[in-house]
Design a protein around this motif. Structure first.
Motif, PDB file in Angstrom:
ATOM      1  N   GLN A 210      47.852  33.520  35.376  1.00 51.55           N
ATOM      2  CA  GLN A 210      46.404  33.128  36.131  1.00 51.55           C
ATOM      3  C   GLN A 210      46.185  33.474  37.316  1.00 51.55           C
ATOM      4  OE1 GLN A 210      45.883  28.965  35.616  1.00 51.55           O
ATOM      5  NE2 GLN A 210      46.210  28.667  33.477  1.00 51.55           N
ATOM      6  N   CYS A 211      45.124  34.127  37.496  1.00 55.68           N
ATOM      7  CA  CYS A 211      44.756  34.622  38.890  1.00 55.68           C
ATOM      8  C   CYS A 211      43.242  33.892  39.303  1.00 55.68           C
ATOM      9  CB  CYS A 211      44.509  36.226  38.966  1.00 55.68           C
ATOM     10  SG  CYS A 211      44.007  37.037  40.451  1.00 55.68           S
ATOM     11  N   GLN A 212      43.529  33.172  40.373  1.00 52.24           N
ATOM     12  CA  GLN A 212      42.279  32.312  40.898  1.00 52.24           C
ATOM     13  C   GLN A 212      42.072  32.816  42.152  1.00 52.24           C
ATOM     14  OE1 GLN A 212      40.647  29.282  39.308  1.00 52.24           O
ATOM     15  NE2 GLN A 212      39.413  30.161  40.800  1.00 52.24           N
ATOM     16  N   VAL A 213      40.906  33.045  42.529  1.00 50.82           N
ATOM     17  CA  VAL A 213      40.284  33.470  43.918  1.00 50.82           C
ATOM     18  C   VAL A 213      39.389  32.396  44.363  1.00 50.82           C
ATOM     19  CG1 VAL A 213      39.402  35.330  45.100  1.00 50.82           C
ATOM     20  CG2 VAL A 213      40.313  35.794  42.765  1.00 50.82           C
ATOM     21  N   ASP A 214      39.496  32.297  45.858  1.00 47.37           N
ATOM     22  CA  ASP A 214      38.560  31.097  46.353  1.00 47.37           C
ATOM     23  C   ASP A 214      37.251  31.514  46.643  1.00 47.37           C
ATOM     24  OD1 ASP A 214      39.525  31.514  49.997  1.00 47.37           O
ATOM     25  OD2 ASP A 214      38.834  32.927  48.590  1.00 47.37           O
ATOM     26  N   SER A 215      36.554  32.877  46.281  1.00 43.11           N
ATOM     27  CA  SER A 215      35.400  33.108  46.518  1.00 43.11           C
ATOM     28  C   SER A 215      34.945  34.065  45.481  1.00 43.11           C
ATOM     29  CB  SER A 215      35.166  33.668  47.831  1.00 43.11           C
ATOM     30  OG  SER A 215      36.171  34.683  47.963  1.00 43.11           O
ATOM     31  N   GLN A 216      33.787  34.187  45.111  1.00 45.90           N
ATOM     32  CA  GLN A 216      33.379  35.110  44.013  1.00 45.90           C
ATOM     33  C   GLN A 216      33.564  36.648  44.566  1.00 45.90           C
ATOM     34  OE1 GLN A 216      29.207  34.200  43.541  1.00 45.90           O
ATOM     35  NE2 GLN A 216      29.568  32.823  42.216  1.00 45.90           N
ATOM     36  N   VAL A 217      34.044  37.532  43.558  1.00 48.69           N
ATOM     37  CA  VAL A 217      34.576  38.617  43.680  1.00 48.69           C
ATOM     38  C   VAL A 217      33.787  39.820  42.749  1.00 48.69           C
ATOM     39  CG1 VAL A 217      36.720  38.250  45.009  1.00 48.69           C
ATOM     40  CG2 VAL A 217      36.580  38.522  42.524  1.00 48.69           C
ATOM     41  N   THR A 218      33.716  40.834  43.147  1.00 49.18           N
ATOM     42  CA  THR A 218      33.094  41.888  42.244  1.00 49.18           C
ATOM     43  C   THR A 218      33.907  42.236  41.144  1.00 49.18           C
ATOM     44  OG1 THR A 218      33.323  43.599  43.695  1.00 49.18           O
ATOM     45  CG2 THR A 218      31.221  42.633  43.991  1.00 49.18           C
ATOM     46  N   MET A 219      35.231  42.641  41.651  1.00 46.22           N
ATOM     47  CA  MET A 219      36.135  43.450  40.587  1.00 46.22           C
ATOM     48  C   MET A 219      37.407  42.539  40.581  1.00 46.22           C
ATOM     49  SD  MET A 219      35.038  47.311  41.375  1.00 46.22           S
ATOM     50  CE  MET A 219      35.705  47.923  39.612  1.00 46.22           C
TER      51      MET A 219
ATOM     52  N   PRO B 139      46.358  41.423  26.399  1.00 51.62           N
ATOM     53  CA  PRO B 139      44.996  40.920  26.560  1.00 51.62           C
ATOM     54  C   PRO B 139      44.836  40.261  27.969  1.00 51.62           C
ATOM     55  CG  PRO B 139      46.450  39.717  25.292  1.00 51.62           C
ATOM     56  CD  PRO B 139      47.297  40.751  25.667  1.00 51.62           C
ATOM     57  N   ILE B 140      43.415  40.541  28.232  1.00 54.68           N
ATOM     58  CA  ILE B 140      42.772  39.950  29.617  1.00 54.68           C
ATOM     59  C   ILE B 140      41.576  39.262  29.257  1.00 54.68           C
ATOM     60  CG2 ILE B 140      41.895  40.685  31.550  1.00 54.68           C
ATOM     61  CD1 ILE B 140      43.914  43.221  31.597  1.00 54.68           C
ATOM     62  N   SER B 141      41.447  38.024  30.163  1.00 50.43           N
ATOM     63  CA  SER B 141      40.150  37.444  29.957  1.00 50.43           C
ATOM     64  C   SER B 141      39.425  37.260  31.601  1.00 50.43           C
ATOM     65  CB  SER B 141      40.245  36.153  29.556  1.00 50.43           C
ATOM     66  OG  SER B 141      40.945  35.040  30.521  1.00 50.43           O
ATOM     67  N   ARG B 142      38.309  37.412  31.488  1.00 46.62           N
ATOM     68  CA  ARG B 142      37.715  37.150  32.857  1.00 46.62           C
ATOM     69  C   ARG B 142      36.182  36.413  32.622  1.00 46.62           C
ATOM     70  NH1 ARG B 142      35.551  40.951  37.887  1.00 46.62           N
ATOM     71  NH2 ARG B 142      34.880  38.995  39.087  1.00 46.62           N
ATOM     72  N   PRO B 143      36.531  35.000  32.604  1.00 44.89           N
ATOM     73  CA  PRO B 143      35.254  34.207  32.325  1.00 44.89           C
ATOM     74  C   PRO B 143      34.344  33.921  33.289  1.00 44.89           C
ATOM     75  CG  PRO B 143      37.327  32.806  32.452  1.00 44.89           C
ATOM     76  CD  PRO B 143      37.671  34.166  32.632  1.00 44.89           C
ATOM     77  N   ASN B 144      34.596  34.139  34.480  1.00 46.37           N
ATOM     78  CA  ASN B 144      33.685  33.937  35.516  1.00 46.37           C
ATOM     79  C   ASN B 144      34.177  34.994  36.755  1.00 46.37           C
ATOM     80  OD1 ASN B 144      35.757  32.476  37.199  1.00 46.37           O
ATOM     81  ND2 ASN B 144      35.386  30.973  35.922  1.00 46.37           N
ATOM     82  N   LEU B 145      33.484  34.725  37.859  1.00 42.57           N
ATOM     83  CA  LEU B 145      33.765  35.832  38.881  1.00 42.57           C
ATOM     84  C   LEU B 145      35.119  35.223  39.702  1.00 42.57           C
ATOM     85  CD1 LEU B 145      30.012  36.144  40.361  1.00 42.57           C
ATOM     86  CD2 LEU B 145      31.406  37.797  39.094  1.00 42.57           C
ATOM     87  N   THR B 146      35.643  34.291  39.725  1.00 40.42           N
ATOM     88  CA  THR B 146      36.680  34.000  40.335  1.00 40.42           C
ATOM     89  C   THR B 146      38.086  33.680  39.585  1.00 40.42           C
ATOM     90  OG1 THR B 146      36.390  31.671  40.173  1.00 40.42           O
ATOM     91  CG2 THR B 146      35.324  32.478  41.973  1.00 40.42           C
ATOM     92  N   PHE B 147      38.089  34.050  38.637  1.00 40.98           N
ATOM     93  CA  PHE B 147      39.311  33.769  37.750  1.00 40.98           C
ATOM     94  C   PHE B 147      39.570  34.693  36.479  1.00 40.98           C
ATOM     95  CE2 PHE B 147      42.477  30.911  36.180  1.00 40.98           C
ATOM     96  CZ  PHE B 147      42.567  30.979  34.749  1.00 40.98           C
TER      97      PHE B 147
END
Lengths: 114, 115
Positions: free
Chosen positions: B22-31, B67-75
């Motif tokens: 899992q990769c979690q970011v503390d703010s919205q990111v573009t890529m 396989p990769i998922s990205r359900p939103n802009l931070t995860f």
């Protein structure tokens, strides 16, 4: 094809000595250039970047790098190395400002001796 | 700069099994991107994680294996499927921020050992 060459696999310097890490790239246009540092067990930290303008760029931790178009180089320098600078250093090249698809060099491992 | 966390930080897995990172970011990111760093090697881009759509894979990497998922802009998640010892690597996610589109920031990495 794009490529990044870091000719020095391992460099050892004494604490307080100056440092220069070499990076050469192969790319048709002016690339976007980056230096990252990876400390043991850590992720990569961005030291500095060059996109355009002044060819001498300043970064964090006292590092600087100079872009030389004629030599296709972007060498990293520091005037006085500290023991905490011991790490792996990666040069990277990107296509454009979005920094998508970075190409990384093979890295230079820096050892600092007292 | 964005603060990026990865889970797990390390794992030892048996061949034939799968691991999801899992990769979690503390703010919205573009890529968001996923890289692999094999032992003693440099970083290689696996894929770009696209929000709400299939990831874009680099040559040599396929969706069935990674396989990769990205359900939103931070995860985002990366799964390493049907693992073999050759998959032993550090896997890193990276992001490009909403406002600093010129800079790519990396997470601390997940060290995977496959036995």
């Amino acid at each position: 094809a794009q490529s990044v060459t870091q000719p020095d696999i391992h460099i050892t310097v004494s604490e307080g000595a100056s440092l220069e890490l070499r990076c050469n790239y192969s790319y048709g246009a002016t690339p976007y250039l980056f230096w990252y540092v990876q400390s043991p067990g850590q992720g990569l930290q961005l030291l500095l970047k060059y996109f355009s303008g002044d060819t001498l760029v300043q970064g964090i931790k006292g590092f600087e790098a100079e872009f030389k178009r004629s030599q296709s180089s972007f060498n990293l320098r520091k005037p006085s190395v500290h023991w905490s600078d011991a790490a792996e250093y990666f040069c990277a090249v990107g296509y454009f400002a979005g920094a998508n698809n970075l190409f990384f060099g093979t890295g230079t491992r820096l050892t600092v001796i007292p | 700069s964005a603060v990026i966390s990865q889970k797990p930080s390390r794992d030892i897995c048996q061949r034939g099994t799968s691991l999801t990172i899992q990769c979690q970011v503390d703010s919205q990111v573009t890529m968001m991107f996923w890289y692999r760093q094999q032992p003693g090697q440099s970083l290689t881009l696996i894929a770009t994680a696209n929000q709400g759509s299939e990831a874009t894979y680099e040559s040599g990497f396929v969706i069935d294996k990674f396989p990769i998922s990205r359900p939103n802009l931070t995860f985002s998640t990366l799964t390493v499927s049907n693992m073999s010892p050759e998959d032993s690597s550090i896997y890193l996610c990276s992001v490009v921020g909403l406002f600093k589109t010129s800079e790519q920031y990396f997470g601390p990495g997940t060290r995977l050992t496959v036995t």
